[in-house]
Enzyme design. Structure first.
Site, PDB file in Angstrom:
ATOM      1  CD  GLU A 265      -2.762  -1.397  -0.027  1.00  0.00           C
ATOM      2  OE1 GLU A 265      -3.032  -0.415  -0.737  1.00  0.00           O
ATOM      3  OE2 GLU A 265      -3.116  -2.567  -0.323  1.00  0.00           O
ATOM      4  CG  HIS A 268      -1.242   1.071  -4.399  1.00  0.00           C
ATOM      5  ND1 HIS A 268      -1.371   0.992  -5.754  1.00  0.00           N
ATOM      6  CD2 HIS A 268      -1.620  -0.141  -3.919  1.00  0.00           C
ATOM      7  CE1 HIS A 268      -1.809  -0.235  -6.092  1.00  0.00           C
ATOM      8  NE2 HIS A 268      -1.957  -0.934  -4.993  1.00  0.00           N
ATOM      9  CD  GLU A 294      -2.593  -3.234  -7.524  1.00  0.00           C
ATOM     10  OE1 GLU A 294      -1.662  -3.721  -6.848  1.00  0.00           O
ATOM     11  OE2 GLU A 294      -3.595  -2.707  -7.014  1.00  0.00           O
TER      12      GLU A 294
END
Ligand code: ZN
Length: 499
Positions: A265, A268, A294
């Protein structure tokens, strides 16, 4: 009298502010709204979605977009504004074909289905979710059919998450991966399994949260422009420029899970935080290219995070926070985070078998959209495909079809992005090595920020100004190929498993 461009900018800002509200509501709903407050918050969320739909379909908005797309106006716009006009005009025309009542019904069904999925997963009861899933499937088909009446619905869905990559390209890449992995996985299965008993134990959740902080700082997450919460399924969301949030979940008997979710995460979030202020309130600020997104999270999680050298500069600090790890040599830890074996849960899977989890979902999505399979048949189909691809069969739906939230909110066509991301990563790794030198050495010397800097210069700073195929072409100078990823797997795991 303001010119049309300034009027348009004002309008975009207003829309952006509604999106801001909507993002905050979703964040709250998924991280902390108490059960008895959920219904009213969902109503508020529905209302905001309806208002946003009005904004996106309003006549005056359409007029501005049409006017700005006329050649003499369009040529004077900067690239980010050109992209904005082009993308929003396409979206506007699509949404005009969707009846407002239907749109609101769809939004509401998705929100409710998400809550039903959570309950079904928690109690391992697919029957709580099945009627919602059927409804979401039906409404998603209808929605896509309204938007693009002449196109293949699944193709349209794929395009929503990775513009410019069609199912023909995906089929080629995924078939190559499926074939390429078979001998490698057979070799690994026949090799002796490492002894990881040193890692067993109870790991304090608060300590795991401190580890998360350490990892996020280490990879370059900016806490002044971000925050961290807790949810059933980890995710990252851009609330607005300067506010990028991620969530995690923690397991008392397995500290590695939360570590790698944090790194994923965090990847991202670093992408989102790297989008510069100049792109704020343009379409380029919003990266709907999920394969590209991704690729960044998975680059940190897998390509970097599963290297031994990634951990060298921080392994002692890790041991201070989680004292059990002091007894675990880095080599054992490295073997643990690269343990390859078929398992039930996608988000816990190793990077090699993970590919098959995605191929399974991709094949099921095609069965739903091209073969008209309905919800009641999906658990069985899921379990059969697990056996076919991974050689194991789920014993419960919680470890089968209920594990992921994506289908509950209608995000069909999203799953392939994860594997596309890995495919791009194979290519980025080759290119980065050519330009910066051996990443093992860079990591071992604690210079991870040089890698983050490279990703930022090559990818993050452009937001979604270029689509994924264009990014690959610009960064790597060639077409998309699965070969670098397969080469990376073969080299790395032949060493680890001495094949
Ligand atoms: Zn992700």
């Amino acid at each position: 009298m303001k010119n049309v461009l300034n009027q348009f900018r004002d309008y975009l800002l207003e829309m952006k502010q509604y999106q801001h509200v909507s993002a905050l509501l979703q964040w709250d709903l998924q991280t902390q709204t108490p059960e008895n407050g959920q219904e009213r918050l969902m109503e508020l969320s529905d209302r905001t979605a309806a208002r946003l739909f009005q904004y996106a379909t309003a006549e005056e908005y359409g007029r501005m977009l049409e006017e700005l797309s006329e050649p003499q106006q369009f040529e004077r716009l900067d690239p980010a504004m050109q992209l904005t006009v082009r993308r929003l005009l396409r979206e506007h025309r699509r949404l005009l074909r969707v009846p407002a009542d239907f749109y609101n019904e769809y939004a509401s069904a998705r929100t409710r289905s998400g809550r039903a999925w959570e309950k079904a997963k928690r109690s391992d009861d697919f029957s709580l979710f099945a009627p919602h899933l059927d409804k979401v499937i039906t409404l998603t088909k209808q929605y896509v059919n309204y938007m693009e009446p002449d196109a293949d619905p699944y193709e349209v869905l794929l395009g929503l998450y990775e513009e410019g990559i069609d199912s023909e390209t995906i089929n080629c890449l995924f078939d190559e991966i499926k074939d390429g992995l078979r001998p490698l996985l057979a070799g690994i299965a026949a090799a002796p399994a490492p002894d990881l008993s040193a890692l067993e134990g109870h790991y304090d959740i608060d300590a795991q949260k401190k580890v998360q902080r350490l990892l996020l700082d280490y990879i370059g997450f900016d806490f002044a422009s971000g925050a961290v919460g807790e949810s059933e399924h980890p995710f990252t969301t851009r609330i607005r420029f300067g506010d990028v949030r991620l969530t995690n979940h923690y397991l008392e008997d397995n500290p590695i899970s939360a570590m790698f979710s944090a790194i994923h995460e965090g990847g991202h979030a670093i992408f989102e935080q790297g989008i510069p202020a100049e792109l704020e309130n343009t379409a380029a600020e919003q990266v709907d290219l999920m394969g590209l997104h991704e690729s960044q999270s998975r680059f940190y999680e897998n390509i970097l995070g599963r290297k031994k050298q990634f951990w060298i500069p921080i392994y002692d600090k890790l041991g201070e926070l989680l004292p059990q790890l002091k007894q675990v040599p880095l080599d054992t830890f490295y073997r643990a985070v690269n343990l390859v074996r078929p398992s039930m849960i996608r988000t816990e899977a190793d990077e090699v078998t993970y590919c098959l989890h995605i191929i399974l979902r991709y094949e099921i999505e095609q069965a739903i959209f091209r073969g008209n399979v309905s919800a009641k048949d999906l658990p069985g189909l899921w379990n059969d495909k697990m056996e076919e691809l991974l050689g194991i069969r789920p014993q419960t739906n919680a470890e089968g079809i209920l594990q992921d939230m994506h289908w509950s909110d209608g995000s069909f066509g999203y799953f392939p992005s994860y594997l596309l991301g890995s495919v791009y990563d194979g290519m980025f790794l080759e290119q980065l090595t050519q330009e910066l030198g051996d990443p093992d050495q860079i990591l071992a010397e604690g210079r991870i920020q040089e890698i983050t800097g490279w990703l930022n210069r090559k990818i993050h700073r452009y937001g979604s100004l270029y689509n994924s195929a264009q990014v690959i072409e610009r960064v790597c100078g060639r077409e998309i190929s699965a070969k670098p990823l397969l080469d990376y797997f073969r080299k790395k795991y032949s060493e680890i498993y001495q094949l």
